[in-house]
Design an enzyme around this catalytic site. Structure first.
Site, PDB file in Angstrom:
ATOM      1  N   ARG A 149      -0.639  -1.980   0.923  1.00  0.00           N
ATOM      2  CA  ARG A 149      -0.069  -2.920   1.887  1.00  0.00           C
ATOM      3  C   ARG A 149       0.969  -3.779   1.162  1.00  0.00           C
ATOM      4  O   ARG A 149       0.892  -3.973  -0.054  1.00  0.00           O
ATOM      5  CB  ARG A 149      -1.156  -3.807   2.484  1.00  0.00           C
ATOM      6  N   LYS A 173      -8.108  -6.273   1.442  1.00  0.00           N
ATOM      7  CA  LYS A 173      -8.671  -7.224   2.400  1.00  0.00           C
ATOM      8  C   LYS A 173     -10.120  -7.532   2.062  1.00  0.00           C
ATOM      9  O   LYS A 173     -10.868  -6.661   1.639  1.00  0.00           O
ATOM     10  CB  LYS A 173      -8.567  -6.655   3.816  1.00  0.00           C
ATOM     11  N   HIS A 242       5.008  -0.876   5.725  1.00  0.00           N
ATOM     12  CA  HIS A 242       3.855  -0.206   6.326  1.00  0.00           C
ATOM     13  C   HIS A 242       4.188   1.232   6.709  1.00  0.00           C
ATOM     14  O   HIS A 242       3.302   2.073   6.800  1.00  0.00           O
ATOM     15  CB  HIS A 242       3.372  -0.981   7.554  1.00  0.00           C
ATOM     16  N   ARG A 245       3.370   3.283   3.857  1.00  0.00           N
ATOM     17  CA  ARG A 245       1.902   3.464   3.820  1.00  0.00           C
ATOM     18  C   ARG A 245       1.505   4.604   4.770  1.00  0.00           C
ATOM     19  O   ARG A 245       0.664   5.428   4.442  1.00  0.00           O
ATOM     20  CB  ARG A 245       1.238   2.142   4.211  1.00  0.00           C
ATOM     21  N   HIS A 268      -9.513   1.287   3.695  1.00  0.00           N
ATOM     22  CA  HIS A 268     -10.059   1.042   5.030  1.00  0.00           C
ATOM     23  C   HIS A 268     -11.568   0.890   4.954  1.00  0.00           C
ATOM     24  O   HIS A 268     -12.258   1.727   4.360  1.00  0.00           O
ATOM     25  CB  HIS A 268      -9.733   2.212   5.977  1.00  0.00           C
ATOM     26  N   TYR A 277      -4.531   8.890  11.426  1.00  0.00           N
ATOM     27  CA  TYR A 277      -3.577   9.705  10.692  1.00  0.00           C
ATOM     28  C   TYR A 277      -3.802  11.191  10.913  1.00  0.00           C
ATOM     29  O   TYR A 277      -2.877  11.992  10.744  1.00  0.00           O
ATOM     30  CB  TYR A 277      -3.635   9.358   9.201  1.00  0.00           C
TER      31      TYR A 277
END
Length: 296
Positions: A149, A173, A242, A245, A268, A277
């Site tokens: 990210r 995150k 992004h 990414r 994730h 994806y």
């Protein structure tokens, strides 16, 4: 409990007056509520007190069949929820027909990606013979090699980087960390940047990527530089961090990577987030099939 009987238009006016008095809604919002409510009552043929869940569902189904957008249907449902909650409170109806009612799910747009040829053109855009161009090549290669990210890449410090082993420790995150391989192209670009040009800028921080004044490179600056190099590479589509990414994940799956591995590399927490994806890859395969198969 005695129900108050009134015409739909009178009831709508009373609801809108209450919404304006209680919540101070703007005139445009009140107008939109009025349109949605008049549209709803124009589609059903039963009194207010007799409206059930079935009428609300049929109204949504009719709009879907007509081709209305999911967003506009969900907006109308939100308006109906507020209207019927008020109508129960004001004793116009006994039960709220929208209680616990789920609307149609909005389709999530597939993330945009880049083709392999676009990636090659983008990587070749910055000149590695001057400091900022060399830095930008390292930025682009790192983005595409790791799927990081933009906030993760902007914050990468020298201690997170191991060029000998060819890995980078990414802080994602929720403070979760993951180890991501760099690949030869990114390793080479980072080595050139760190050993030749970064020291010339006299950094005042320990971030890997710094500005011409030696300070940490901001996310906004990363966006700007990527857009600039995309234009230079002749890419008409919008290119942003992004999207690199997305390209990272899509190209891995296109070449046979396991979905769980891609999930781990992207950081994730939930596999369902990564699964989008697979749809991107399938849509690309279908497009290629249509273009190149004799009976496509």
């Amino acid at each position: 409990m005695l129900l108050m009987v009134a015409s739909p238009l009178t009831t709508i006016d009373a609801f809108l007056d209450a919404a304006w008095a209680e919540r101070g809604l703007a005139a445009n919002t009140l107008s939109a509520y009025r349109r949605d409510l008049i549209d709803f009552f124009g589609r059903i043929d039963v009194p207010l007190a007799a409206i059930t869940r079935a009428e609300v569902l049929e109204c949504m189904a009719e709009r879907l069949r007509r081709g209305d957008t999911v967003a506009s249907i969900l907006r109308q449902l939100s308006c109906l929820r507020q209207f019927f909650a008020w109508a129960v409170r004001e004793h116009h109806i006994r039960a709220d027909p929208t209680l616990d009612l789920e609307g149609p799910r909005a389709a999530h747009p597939l993330p945009g990606s880049l083709t392999s040829s676009q990636i090659e053109a983008l990587m070749a855009a910055p000149s590695v013979d001057e400091p900022l161009g060399c830095r930008d090549r390292a930025v682009l290669e790192t983005f595409y090699a790791t799927g990081m990210r933009v906030s993760e890449l902007a914050g990468v410090t020298l201690s997170q980087l191991n060029l000998v082993r060819g890995v980078i420790r990414v802080r994602g995150k929720g403070g979760r960390e993951r180890l991501v391989p760099l690949g030869e192209a990114a390793q080479d670009a980072l080595t050139l940047w760190l050993h030749r040009f970064r020291p010339e800028l006299k950094p005042v921080c320990d971030q890997v990527f710094v500005s011409r004044t030696g300070r940490r490179l901001s996310r906004q600056a990363l966006w700007s530089r990527i857009r600039q190099h995309a234009r230079q590479a002749g890419i008409d589509d919008a290119v942003y961090p992004h999207r690199l990414r997305h390209a990272f994940a899509t190209h891995l799956l296109d070449h046979g990577a396991d979905l769980r591995v891609v999930q781990m590399l992207l950081g994730h927490a939930d596999l369902s987030t990564t699964q989008i994806y697979t749809h991107v890859s399938r849509s690309r395969l279908k497009k290629l099939h249509r273009q190149h198969h004799p009976r496509g």
